[in-house]
Structures are given as structure tokens and as C-alpha cells.
Design an enzyme around this catalytic site. Structure first.
Site, PDB file in Angstrom:
ATOM      1  N   THR A  73      38.873  50.877  49.403  1.00  0.00           N
ATOM      2  CA  THR A  73      40.050  51.072  49.908  1.00  0.00           C
ATOM      3  C   THR A  73      40.815  52.025  49.353  1.00  0.00           C
ATOM      4  O   THR A  73      41.438  53.186  49.642  1.00  0.00           O
ATOM      5  CB  THR A  73      41.078  49.816  50.267  1.00  0.00           C
ATOM      6  OG1 THR A  73      39.905  48.839  51.180  1.00  0.00           O
ATOM      7  CG2 THR A  73      42.194  50.197  51.083  1.00  0.00           C
ATOM      8  N   ARG A 232      45.180  44.741  41.665  1.00  0.00           N
ATOM      9  CA  ARG A 232      44.915  45.918  40.669  1.00  0.00           C
ATOM     10  C   ARG A 232      45.673  45.534  39.302  1.00  0.00           C
ATOM     11  O   ARG A 232      46.514  44.924  39.225  1.00  0.00           O
ATOM     12  CB  ARG A 232      45.409  47.061  41.273  1.00  0.00           C
ATOM     13  CG  ARG A 232      44.533  47.875  42.297  1.00  0.00           C
ATOM     14  CD  ARG A 232      43.283  48.143  42.005  1.00  0.00           C
ATOM     15  NE  ARG A 232      42.677  48.898  43.063  1.00  0.00           N
ATOM     16  CZ  ARG A 232      41.934  48.251  44.075  1.00  0.00           C
ATOM     17  NH1 ARG A 232      41.350  46.883  43.599  1.00  0.00           N
ATOM     18  NH2 ARG A 232      41.033  48.872  44.881  1.00  0.00           N
ATOM     19  N   GLU A 261      39.114  49.519  33.476  1.00  0.00           N
ATOM     20  CA  GLU A 261      37.902  49.012  33.592  1.00  0.00           C
ATOM     21  C   GLU A 261      36.504  49.927  33.551  1.00  0.00           C
ATOM     22  O   GLU A 261      36.983  51.003  33.950  1.00  0.00           O
ATOM     23  CB  GLU A 261      37.810  48.414  35.178  1.00  0.00           C
ATOM     24  CG  GLU A 261      38.914  47.495  35.291  1.00  0.00           C
ATOM     25  CD  GLU A 261      39.148  46.828  36.775  1.00  0.00           C
ATOM     26  OE1 GLU A 261      39.690  45.750  37.131  1.00  0.00           O
ATOM     27  OE2 GLU A 261      38.639  47.721  37.793  1.00  0.00           O
ATOM     28  N   HIS A 282      36.420  41.645  38.028  1.00  0.00           N
ATOM     29  CA  HIS A 282      36.457  42.476  39.237  1.00  0.00           C
ATOM     30  C   HIS A 282      35.544  42.334  40.305  1.00  0.00           C
ATOM     31  O   HIS A 282      34.744  43.022  40.734  1.00  0.00           O
ATOM     32  CB  HIS A 282      36.645  43.812  39.011  1.00  0.00           C
ATOM     33  CG  HIS A 282      37.280  44.860  39.808  1.00  0.00           C
ATOM     34  ND1 HIS A 282      38.146  45.767  39.732  1.00  0.00           N
ATOM     35  CD2 HIS A 282      37.389  44.632  41.416  1.00  0.00           C
ATOM     36  CE1 HIS A 282      38.622  46.313  40.747  1.00  0.00           C
ATOM     37  NE2 HIS A 282      38.272  45.442  41.783  1.00  0.00           N
ATOM     38  N   ALA A 284      36.167  39.899  43.086  1.00  0.00           N
ATOM     39  CA  ALA A 284      36.435  39.193  44.110  1.00  0.00           C
ATOM     40  C   ALA A 284      36.141  39.804  45.359  1.00  0.00           C
ATOM     41  O   ALA A 284      36.206  39.180  46.557  1.00  0.00           O
ATOM     42  CB  ALA A 284      38.206  39.235  44.087  1.00  0.00           C
TER      43      ALA A 284
END
Length: 315
Positions: A73, A232, A261, A282, A284
Site C-alpha cells: 500500500t 510503521r 528494516e 514485519h 503482520a
């Protein structure tokens, strides 16, 4: 249509077949370093990138490129203005990971409040076998029912979180943006922080939300409060979070995202090892079903573009 995927390793749990059917050739690179981006995109009509960065310098050297599909996104890994100037269409995908993110958020919350992770570790270390009773009750177990959860960021994810929270008997507060008068059905940002037992972040990272949760915000929270961040990393000041956990300003936190990251060794959350912080890498968004939905949406974006239609266009 020549299609190149730059970081396919982040998408391997999903079904890539919908994209294959649209390609005259499909090249998948598991990983792509910054030094390899230009060469790998040189002949492509369509480039798919999850987190590989496409800068102005690179885009101006890709005359064949017609479409960039961001496998996410967020769009901050692509210079949208340069793409627009170069006549390169850019599409993203939204809404594909809602179920996955909500599931992971509550998984973290349940582990944090129930100390499930600590009990699993106890069993692995043989402590249950040493118990004088049928059970082991060395860590507190708390319920979510009756607790107040503040949702910060009330888009599709925030709304889905509130539905699940209601199903578990929680009271939901929807936070207004910081320093703004609350709209109907919302509370001020300050009231959300002071009243909540659980604060769950679901807003994008922007100039407005960078370090949205910092020392001053932790000082407003209940000492029994827990923070969830599956949004974030840059939304939370990570050193301030470690300080808040160490000084017992809040009871705990569960974090799935970091400001840089992959995780860096000098990140304060990496070196913090107490049980009141849960850290996941990260993930999810990344259920098998979620990644398959993502790839299917990318295929729809490519097909729409080839038909001269605008779908999920951000540039």
C-alpha cells in the site's frame, strides 16, 4: 509484456499464477540490491517491487518501462513525481492484508496479556514438569474483555480492529488526529492515550505521524497500558519506547515494524530483551492468503493498464 519482479522472496508464499498469465516473459529475482536495480529493469515493460527503491536517477534511464506495480500500500519506495514526468504509470494495492494484520495484532496482544510466550518457554525448559501442581502460574494472565482499546488510524484496518475488539467485549475509542478537534464518534488524541488500556497503531507514516508516539505521549499513558504497532516503525520513537518500558511508564509493547528494516543491531528495540516487549519481523501482512490476494490484485492492475484503464493508480 515483459514483467520483472525485483524482490520475489517477499512474495513466495502466495500464488503467482495470475501474473504469469499476463506476461510474455516473467523474470523473478529473489532479492535486488541497489546496484542491480537499473540493469534488471532495463528491458522490462512492467516492474513489480515490494520494497526495492526506484529513484529518479533510475527511472530516467528506463525508456521501456511503462508500469510500476508496488506490491504494497505504501508508495515511499518509488519516486512518484519522477515516474509522472517520465510517463510511467504507478499502481499500488490496498486492503489485501486486513485480515492478516488484524489477526497478528490480536495474536501479539493475547501473548502480551496472557504471557503465552513465557509459558511456552517454561514448558520447553522443563519447568512444568517440576511443578507441585497440575498447572504453572508463574506469570500474570490478563483478559481483554472489559478493557479500553484506542485505535489510532481509522481506515480499513482500524475499523476491522474495532469490530474484533467489540466481539471480545472491549470498549473502543477512535482517536482523532493529533491537535485536531474530534469528529463525531471520536475522542481527542490526548484522551485516547490517557484513557486506553491498549493503544493500537494503524496510521500511515507521514511527516505528520513521524514520532507520533514519543516521550510526551508515553507520559500520558496508564502504567498498565500496552502499545501495539503493526503500522510503521517510524511512528514510534524507539528509544522513547525502550525508556517507557524500562521506567514502567507503560506495562508492555508489541512491535512488528522498525524505523529501519531489516532490523539493525544498534536499534534499541533489538537490544531490549525483557519479556514485556514482543518483537516480530514485519510479518503482520504476510499470511498465505494475504500474499495471494496481493498478487491477484497486482494482476488486475496490470490487466487494467493493458486495457487502457486506471486501477489503483497513484501516479
Amino acid at each position: 509484456m515483459k514483467i520483472v519482479i525485483l524482490d520475489h522472496a517477499t512474495l513466495t508464499t502466495g500464488d503467482i499464477a495470475p501474473i504469469k498469465t499476463l506476461a510474455s516473459s516473467l523474470t523473478c529475482f529473489e532479492h535486488t540490491s541497489a546496484n542491480d536495480v537499473l540493469a534488471r529493469c532495463q528491458q522490462a515493460d512492467v516492474v513489480i517491487t515490494n520494497k526495492v527503491v526506484l529513484t529518479k536517477e533510475i527511472l530516467t534511464q528506463l525508456p521501456n518501462l511503462k508500469l510500476i506495480c508496488i506490491a504494497a500500500t505504501g508508495t515511499n519506495n518509488v519516486d512518484l513525481e519522477a515516474a509522472k514526468i517520465g510517463g510511467i504509470a504507478v499502481c499500488n494495492v490496498a486492503g489485501y492484508s486486513t485480515a492478516s494484520v488484524v489477526q497478528h495484532s490480536f495474536s501479539l496482544l493475547f501473548n502480551l496479556l496472557g504471557n503465552t510466550h513465557r509459558y511456552i518457554q517454561d514448558c520447553q525448559q522443563g519447568l512444568w514438569q517440576q511443578s507441585q501442581h497440575f498447572c504453572l502460574l508463574d506469570h500474570p494472565i490478563d483478559e481483554v474483555a472489559g478493557k479500553t482499546i484506542a485505535i489510532i488510524g481509522y481506515g480499513e484496518l482500524g475499523k476491522a480492529m474495532s469490530l474484533v475488539a467489540n466481539a471480545f467485549g472491549m470498549k473502543v475509542l477512535v482517536s482523532e488526529r493529533k491537535n485536531q478537534t474530534p469528529r463525531n464518534g471520536r475522542v481527542t488524541f490526548t484522551d485516547a492515550l490517557t484513557q486506553a488500556d491498549i493503544i493500537s497503531l494503524h496510521c500511515p507514516l507521514t511527516d505528520e505521524t513521524k514520532n507520533l508516539i514519543d516521550e510526551a505521549e508515553f507520559a500520558l499513558m496508564k502504567p498498565t497500558a500496552v502499545l501495539l504497532n503493526t503500522a510503521r516503525g517510524g511512528i514510534v520513537n524507539e528509544q522513547a519506547l525502550v525508556n517507557a518500558l524500562t521506567q514502567h511508564q507503560i506495562a508492555g509493547a508489541a512491535v512488528d515494524v522498525l524505523s529501519q528494516e531489516p532490523a539493525q543491531k544498534d536499534n534499541p528495540l533489538i537490544s531490549y530483551t525483557k519479556a514485556n516487549l514482543l518483537l516480530t519481523p514485519h510479518i503482520a501482512w504476510a499470511s498465505q492468503q494475504s500474499v495471494s490476494r496481493l498478487l491477484a490484485q497486482i494482476a488486475l492492475n496490470i490487466n487494467a493498464f493493458s486495457q487502457g484503464e486506471n486501477r489503483n493508480r497513484v501516479a
